[in-house]
Design a protein around this motif. Structure first.
Motif, short mmCIF file in Angstrom:
data_model
loop_
_atom_site.label_atom_id
_atom_site.label_comp_id
_atom_site.label_asym_id
_atom_site.label_seq_id
_atom_site.Cartn_x
_atom_site.Cartn_y
_atom_site.Cartn_z
N ALA A 1 1.68 0.65 -3.65
CA ALA A 1 2.77 0.11 -2.83
C ALA A 1 3.91 1.12 -2.70
CB ALA A 1 3.27 -1.20 -3.43
N GLU A 2 4.26 1.79 -3.81
CA GLU A 2 5.34 2.77 -3.77
C GLU A 2 4.99 3.93 -2.84
OE1 GLU A 2 8.37 2.96 -5.15
OE2 GLU A 2 8.30 1.01 -6.18
N MET A 3 3.70 4.30 -2.80
CA MET A 3 3.25 5.39 -1.94
C MET A 3 2.95 4.91 -0.52
SD MET A 3 3.13 8.46 -3.18
CE MET A 3 1.92 9.26 -2.12
N ARG A 4 2.95 3.59 -0.31
CA ARG A 4 2.61 2.99 0.99
C ARG A 4 1.20 3.39 1.43
NH1 ARG A 4 8.50 4.24 3.83
NH2 ARG A 4 9.73 2.98 2.36
N LEU A 5 0.30 3.36 0.49
CA LEU A 5 -1.10 3.67 0.77
C LEU A 5 -1.85 2.37 1.03
CD1 LEU A 5 -1.70 6.33 -2.03
CD2 LEU A 5 -1.52 6.77 0.42
N PRO A 6 -2.50 2.24 2.16
CA PRO A 6 -3.19 0.98 2.48
C PRO A 6 -4.40 0.74 1.60
CG PRO A 6 -3.72 2.67 4.11
CD PRO A 6 -2.66 3.25 3.22
N TRP A 7 -4.66 -0.53 1.30
CA TRP A 7 -5.83 -0.91 0.50
C TRP A 7 -6.26 -2.31 0.91
CZ3 TRP A 7 -8.71 2.41 -1.86
CH2 TRP A 7 -9.68 1.99 -2.77
N ASP A 8 -7.56 -2.51 1.02
CA ASP A 8 -8.09 -3.82 1.37
C ASP A 8 -9.48 -3.93 0.77
OD1 ASP A 8 -9.74 -2.29 3.04
OD2 ASP A 8 -8.46 -2.62 4.79
N SER A 9 -10.13 -5.06 1.03
CA SER A 9 -11.44 -5.31 0.44
C SER A 9 -12.49 -4.31 0.93
CB SER A 9 -11.90 -6.74 0.75
OG SER A 9 -11.95 -6.96 2.15
N GLN A 10 -12.38 -3.88 2.17
CA GLN A 10 -13.34 -2.91 2.69
C GLN A 10 -13.19 -1.57 1.97
OE1 GLN A 10 -12.98 -2.09 6.89
NE2 GLN A 10 -14.90 -0.94 6.97
N ARG A 11 -11.96 -1.12 1.80
CA ARG A 11 -11.73 0.13 1.07
C ARG A 11 -12.19 0.00 -0.39
NH1 ARG A 11 -7.29 -0.10 4.64
NH2 ARG A 11 -7.00 1.81 5.89
N GLN A 12 -11.96 -1.17 -0.97
CA GLN A 12 -12.41 -1.39 -2.35
C GLN A 12 -13.92 -1.26 -2.46
OE1 GLN A 12 -10.33 -2.34 -5.34
NE2 GLN A 12 -12.25 -1.45 -6.09
N ARG A 13 -14.64 -1.82 -1.50
CA ARG A 13 -16.11 -1.73 -1.53
C ARG A 13 -16.57 -0.29 -1.38
NH1 ARG A 13 -15.62 -6.62 1.43
NH2 ARG A 13 -15.78 -5.51 3.42
N ARG A 14 -15.92 0.47 -0.49
CA ARG A 14 -16.27 1.89 -0.34
C ARG A 14 -16.03 2.64 -1.65
NH1 ARG A 14 -12.94 4.70 3.93
NH2 ARG A 14 -14.30 6.45 3.34
N PHE A 15 -14.91 2.35 -2.27
CA PHE A 15 -14.58 3.01 -3.54
C PHE A 15 -15.60 2.64 -4.62
CE2 PHE A 15 -12.23 2.95 -7.63
CZ PHE A 15 -11.86 4.28 -7.69
N ASP A 16 -15.96 1.36 -4.70
CA ASP A 16 -16.95 0.92 -5.67
C ASP A 16 -18.28 1.65 -5.49
OD1 ASP A 16 -15.10 -0.88 -6.62
OD2 ASP A 16 -15.94 -2.61 -5.57
#
Length: 294
Positions: A239-254
């Motif tokens: 949040a401090e870096m204003r970097l977007p994150w959502d469930s789709q990005r989480q799945r890609r990361f996983d």
């Protein structure tokens, strides 16, 4: 099977089942190579304290600037981790003198937005805490939860991340529960303003000075690096870096972490330990030949 990164206190165990029990792998053993993946995220966490952020950004130590000399700065940081975790007392003393010489030049001026001093034990404790927390996150992602005995030993070993410099042993929280309390209290001091955010963003996405790939490759590189960095960051820092994150990005990361975990499991031990397995030898060579250590 994907692995979702769940923030939890250091003192809490058992939520993520270990993929094998009775293991002895730590971040200074078979996980050292993959630990590099969390490096940019850890830099973001460290510099999220304004005193550290502006101390690094305004540093007069040219060779230590991560924005201008990322490879040299990375070597210094990784050598410090190797020395703190596995170095002899002689290696620690030599590296401490070298780091102290550089830190002596890092002090705020009347023009600085915040007051800072690289010898500030509170700021050094924060940096050490970030490094320790990063090591625990690597362990959880690539091996699984530690049992209490292993986790306690890992925690006490982490104390050297601070005491190798100026942090006295009594400043290191007494146990993992005390560390959780310390961490939550320190989050109130975290703030990344526009200046530090602009400084950190190229680091977060791997936009290295002097390295420019052809257009599509550069975008792919920054996309993957940014995904890894953001995935390793706790939500407060995202949040401090204003970097977007959502469930789709989480799945890609996983999926990416899962693939890297399997590759790390089958890689030869020397590969899994690189570059930490050569840094102490490099340090000895630098001491012997009179070359700069940092």
């Amino acid at each position: 099977m994907s692995m979702t990164i769940v923030e939890r206190p250091i003192g809490q165990t058992g939520r993520v089942p270990a993929r094998r029990r009775g293991w002895g792998a730590t971040v200074d053993d078979g996980l050292m190579g993959v630990a590099l993946l969390a490096g940019p995220a850890n830099v973001v966490m460290q510099l999220a304290r304004p005193g550290v952020g502006y101390g690094v950004k305004e540093s007069k130590v040219e060779g230590g600037r991560v924005d201008r000399h990322p490879v040299k700065r990375a070597r210094t940081t990784f050598t410090y981790l190797a020395v703190a975790g596995r170095g002899t007392e002689a290696q620690k003393a030599a590296f401490r003198r070298a780091v102290n010489g550089a830190h002596a030049q890092v002090r705020s001026t009347a023009a600085s937005p915040v007051e800072y001093n690289a010898f500030d034990k509170d700021l050094q404790m924060w940096v050490a805490a970030c490094l320790y927390k990063g090591s625990v996150d690597i362990q959880r992602m690539f091996v699984g939860e530690m049992d209490d005995e292993t986790a306690d030993k890992h925690y006490l070993d982490g104390m050297t991340l601070g005491t190798t410099l100026q942090v006295p042993a009594e400043m290191w929280p007494a146990d993992r529960a005390a560390f959780d309390k310390y961490w939550q209290e320190q989050l109130d001091k975290v703030h990344i303003d526009d200046t530090i955010r602009e400084y950190l963003y190229p680091i977060a996405v791997g936009r290295l000075r002097g390295l420019r790939l052809p257009g599509p490759l550069q975008r792919l590189h920054e996309d993957i690096t940014g995904l890894i960095t953001t995935g390793f960051l706790p939500e407060r820092f995202r949040a401090e870096m204003r970097l977007p994150w959502d469930s789709q990005r989480q799945r890609r990361f996983d999926r990416l972490i899962g693939a890297l975990r399997m590759a790390n499991d089958v890689a030869p031990r020397a590969v899994r330990q690189f570059p930490f397995n050569v840094l102490l030898k490099d340090l000895d060579w630098r001491i012997r030949t009179g070359r700069p250590l940092v």
